[in-house]
Design an enzyme around this catalytic site. Structure first.
Site: not given
Ligand code: GLN
Length: 201
Positions: A85, A181, A183
């Site tokens: 990002c 994302h 994560e």
């Protein structure tokens, strides 16, 4: 210790944004992961993640802390780097839709990104991505004020795209970039891929 068995040490740039989540995911994989805030800390790393957050702020903090040049040297010397990002924006050679004056880009990834391709905060969304190099190929994608790659340069391999040639995950040798994302999802395969890219020896 035998060098080939040494675990890759992954640093996550911890100036701003979603760094704790990357560290947590790496730890879930059993990887060696540390927060990075100084050029000296970069010397002990095999791979570096630039997290999501706000690229303008991250760039300004990096500048203030004397990290922009060390980061450029890191990326341009071919060390494994993954930008998610905002981190992907910083890695791009060119960005459109920047704020007045822009932010210092680290560059090295031969693409043009559009900073807020999908619109503003309200346009954040979740989708299922098709990642042909993964088995099985479906993987969740969480997009938060996400950028997209709108132009591909030389040697950039597309790992995931949305309709209309909107590229959201690419690899260029030791550089990995994702507009979304990983994560924030239970799918640890992006982190596993990066740990493998950063494996020393
Ligand atoms: N579009 C944001 C920026 O310009 C990035 C958003 C994110 O990292 N979640 O920094």
């Amino acid at each position: 210790m035998n060098d080939r068995l040494r675990q890759a040490r992954i640093g996550v740039l911890a100036l701003q944004g979603a760094f704790a989540e990357h560290i947590a995911t790496l730890h879930r994989l059993g990887a060696d992961a540390v927060e990075v805030r100084t050029p000296a800390q970069m010397e002990e790393l095999d791979g570096l993640i630039l997290p999501g957050g706000e690229s303008t702020t991250m760039g300004l903090v990096a500048e203030r802390w004397g990290l922009v040049e060390p980061l450029r040297t890191w990326v341009h010397s071919g060390k494994p780097t993954w930008g998610t990002c905002a981190g992907m924006i910083l890695l791009a050679d060119r960005a459109t839709g920047q704020k007045q004056g822009g932010q210092p880009l680290i560059g090295g990834l031969h693409v043009t990104v559009n900073r807020n391709y999908f619109g503003r905060q309200v346009n954040s969304f979740e989708t299922t991505l098709n990642v042909p190099s993964f088995d099985p190929p479906l993987s969740p994608g969480i997009f938060i004020r996400a950028p997209a790659i709108v132009e591909l340069g030389e040697d950039v391999e597309v790992l995931a795209e949305l309709p209309d040639a909107v590229y959201v995950a690419v690899r260029q040798g030791p550089i990995l970039a994702t507009a979304f994302h990983p994560e924030l999802t239970p799918d640890t395969r992006w982190h596993a891929l990066f740990v493998e890219m950063a494996q020393p020896g």
